[in-house]
Scaffold this active site. Structure first.
Site, PDB file in Angstrom:
ATOM      1  N   GLY A  45       0.776  -1.239   0.000  1.00  0.00           N
ATOM      2  CA  GLY A  45       0.000   0.000   0.000  1.00  0.00           C
ATOM      3  C   GLY A  45       0.807   1.289   0.000  1.00  0.00           C
ATOM      4  O   GLY A  45       0.253   2.363  -0.186  1.00  0.00           O
TER       5      GLY A  45
ATOM      6  N   THR B  24       3.155   4.630   0.834  1.00  0.00           N
ATOM      7  CA  THR B  24       2.946   5.777   1.723  1.00  0.00           C
ATOM      8  C   THR B  24       1.465   6.023   1.950  1.00  0.00           C
ATOM      9  O   THR B  24       1.008   6.180   3.082  1.00  0.00           O
ATOM     10  CB  THR B  24       3.577   7.046   1.096  1.00  0.00           C
TER      11      THR B  24
ATOM     12  N   THR C  58       8.022   3.492  -7.525  1.00  0.00           N
ATOM     13  CA  THR C  58       8.657   3.611  -6.201  1.00  0.00           C
ATOM     14  C   THR C  58       8.208   4.838  -5.408  1.00  0.00           C
ATOM     15  O   THR C  58       8.589   5.015  -4.258  1.00  0.00           O
ATOM     16  CB  THR C  58      10.194   3.623  -6.344  1.00  0.00           C
TER      17      THR C  58
ATOM     18  N   VAL D  73      -1.450  21.301   1.153  1.00  0.00           N
ATOM     19  CA  VAL D  73      -2.508  20.335   1.476  1.00  0.00           C
ATOM     20  C   VAL D  73      -2.212  19.573   2.776  1.00  0.00           C
ATOM     21  O   VAL D  73      -3.031  19.538   3.692  1.00  0.00           O
ATOM     22  CB  VAL D  73      -2.701  19.341   0.306  1.00  0.00           C
TER      23      VAL D  73
ATOM     24  N   GLY E  22      -0.024  20.207   5.175  1.00  0.00           N
ATOM     25  CA  GLY E  22       0.101  21.106   6.328  1.00  0.00           C
ATOM     26  C   GLY E  22      -1.235  21.533   6.915  1.00  0.00           C
ATOM     27  O   GLY E  22      -1.433  21.480   8.134  1.00  0.00           O
ATOM     28  N   VAL E  23      -2.182  21.923   6.055  1.00  0.00           N
ATOM     29  CA  VAL E  23      -3.480  22.363   6.599  1.00  0.00           C
ATOM     30  C   VAL E  23      -4.295  21.168   7.103  1.00  0.00           C
ATOM     31  O   VAL E  23      -5.030  21.300   8.089  1.00  0.00           O
ATOM     32  CB  VAL E  23      -4.323  23.223   5.610  1.00  0.00           C
TER      33      VAL E  23
ATOM     34  N   GLU F 116       4.162  29.677   5.909  1.00  0.00           N
ATOM     35  CA  GLU F 116       4.141  29.331   4.481  1.00  0.00           C
ATOM     36  C   GLU F 116       4.929  30.344   3.662  1.00  0.00           C
ATOM     37  O   GLU F 116       4.737  31.548   3.788  1.00  0.00           O
ATOM     38  CB  GLU F 116       2.683  29.248   4.000  1.00  0.00           C
TER      39      GLU F 116
ATOM     40  N   ALA G 117      -2.283  10.002  -5.429  1.00  0.00           N
ATOM     41  CA  ALA G 117      -2.498   8.562  -5.522  1.00  0.00           C
ATOM     42  C   ALA G 117      -3.332   8.197  -6.749  1.00  0.00           C
ATOM     43  O   ALA G 117      -3.011   7.255  -7.479  1.00  0.00           O
ATOM     44  CB  ALA G 117      -3.179   8.053  -4.254  1.00  0.00           C
TER      45      ALA G 117
ATOM     46  N   HIS H 203     -33.261  16.733  -5.003  1.00  0.00           N
ATOM     47  CA  HIS H 203     -33.457  17.803  -4.032  1.00  0.00           C
ATOM     48  C   HIS H 203     -33.954  17.208  -2.718  1.00  0.00           C
ATOM     49  O   HIS H 203     -34.834  16.358  -2.740  1.00  0.00           O
ATOM     50  CB  HIS H 203     -34.498  18.802  -4.559  1.00  0.00           C
TER      51      HIS H 203
END
Length: 471
Positions: free
Chosen positions: A39, A41, A145, A185, A187-188, A205, A325, A449
């Site tokens: 799988g 990272t 890799t 992405v 970090g937040v 940043e 990914a 709706h």
């Protein structure tokens, strides 16, 4: 030695999907993975565990803050059991990585555990942890890799108080003060997790906006405002110069304006370094094969994902393009279809990006800044979730949908969503763009709706006709 038609090096989202597809197409397939679990990272220390913590920390935040009370749900004596929260995350990871092993068996993919190295044009050698060596002779070799955390020069990561995303997913306790280097992405997202669980979070940043590369600036501004309202602090256009551990184990982080200027210091209990990722090709044997990497460490490939050696292919984070990914998965599938003689086509403009904070941010196609830069005439259609009935009933109305269409043809050029459920909604935009839809095409599709997806339709009505119905 083992004989194979296709040998995939790496079992992350790109590699494992490619291996399964290759086997399904009738290739004798081997997948070599250096870690104990499959799988890569993403499943072990990336997308999957972070989503578990984002979901659980959000539920905690709702119950702990004023949100539940405002809905008439009153709780007394509520506690955070961090260990239990981490356990739920680990269980999710375990069942998904085990799921890949099961899929390998089901599809007859041979799984070899060891560090894969290309030792010949048609040969991969797996160096196993017990010292044994397995040689695989293979017609085709697929490098998948992936990437690793980009280190910060001069800051040593110990995964305890100075952490990468890996350590930030497994902290033993909630830090009182957390400083994050990088408000992209990752970090937040991770900043959000710990902020909800009680940390005081400051993200520093270098760029002038949050959310990383590719985000639309109008969305980024609104996104930042909402995150600040939640309690996150940002220092933008700012660069970190160094970090030093004090005798009391706290960390002093020195920073200054990106353009240069007077230095300043902030002290924290945990420092998260999330300045991006870089291709991982360590001990892969590329040099021996005469395959050179570019200055960013990526492997150059042609449009069939072939390296300069035609039977050695590469996909995912280790080549150019967004390090996502789902991009790697798509490349893996079409790459092995190409080996089987099929067509190889991917439209990089139709790869969505998602930030799994609350509210979520998602986009696909061009941002307004890109259209201006490319001189493409465009129209904009916007619709706020505050005017959407489902968002209203959920009492979750932050954000908007923003659609960009071609001024002359009404073709959808970009979709940008800031709001709850944006990550699911963006797939409708991706499908529309992949089919070359006009905004009117979407505007004329009946949407159930009440759903938040109606906001997506309304923004398309606004883009193609000039006005939305409900705003």
């Amino acid at each position: 030695p083992v004989d194979a038609d296709v040998t995939v090096v790496g079992s992350g989202p790109g590699g494992y999907v490619a291996a399964i597809k290759a086997a399904q197409l009738g290739f004798k397939t081997v997948c070599v993975e250096k870690n104990d679990t499959l799988g890569g990272t993403c499943l072990n220390v990336g997308c999957i565990p972070s989503k578990a913590l984002l979901n659980n920390s959000y539920l905690y935040h709702l119950a702990h803050g004023k949100d539940f009370a405002s809905r008439g749900i009153e709780i007394t004596g509520m506690n955070l059991n961090l260990e239990k929260m981490m356990e739920q995350k680990s269980n999710a990871v375990k069942s998904l990585t085990g799921g890949i092993a099961h899929l390998f068996k089901q599809n007859k993919v041979t799984h070899v555990q060891g560090h894969g190295k290309i030792t010949g044009k048609h040969q991969v050698t797996a160096y196993c942890s017990d010292g044994s060596v397995q040689i695989i002779n293979s017609k085709n070799i697929l490098i998948a890799t992936g990437s690793e955390v980009t280190p910060f020069p001069g800051i040593q990561i110990d995964e305890e108080t100075i952490v990468s995303s890996t350590g930030a997913l497994s902290l033993k306790q909630v830090p009182e003060k957390l400083v994050v280097i990088g408000a992209g992405v990752i970090g937040v997202e991770l900043g959000s997790v710990w902020q909800r669980l009680g940390s005081e979070v400051t993200a520093i940043e270098f760029l002038g906006h949050v959310g990383g590369i590719g985000i639309d600036m109008e969305i980024a501004k609104n996104f930042q405002r909402i995150l600040q309202k939640q309690g996150l602090k940002f220092k933008l256009n700012t660069k970190v110069t160094s970090a030093t551990k004090r005798p009391d184990r706290k960390i002093d982080v020195s920073f200054e304006a990106a353009a240069g200027g007077k230095a300043d210091t902030i002290t924290c209990d945990v420092l998260l370094v999330s300045i991006g990722r870089r291709p991982y090709t360590e001990n892969l044997g590329l040099q021996d094969m005469g395959i050179e990497v570019d200055k960013k460490g990526r492997i150059p490939v042609n449009n069939r994902f072939q390296t300069k050696i035609p039977n050695i292919f590469a996909i995912g984070d280790v080549i150019a393009g967004p390090m996502l990914a789902h991009k790697a998965e798509d490349e893996g599938i079409i790459c092995v279809e190409g080996m089987a003689g099929g067509a190889v086509h991917i439209d990089y403009n139709c790869i969505p990006s998602v930030v799994y904070t609350h509210p979520e941010v998602a986009w696909v196609g061009k941002s307004e800044e890109q259209l201006k830069e490319e001189g493409i005439p465009y129209k904009t259609g916007k619709f706020p979730f505050a005017a959407n009935s489902r968002a209203k009933t959920n009492n979750d109305t932050d954000g908007l949908v923003k659609i960009l269409s071609h001024k002359e043809t009404d073709r959808m050029l970009g979709a940008h969503i800031l709001g709850s459920g944006a990550g699911e909604m963006i797939n409708e935009a991706t499908l529309a763009m992949e089919y070359g839809a006009s905004c009117e095409d979407v505007a004329r599709v009946c949407h159930a709706h009440p759903t938040v997806s109606e906001a997506f339709r309304e923004a398309n009505i606004a883009a193609s006709f000039g006005k939305a119905i409900n705003f």
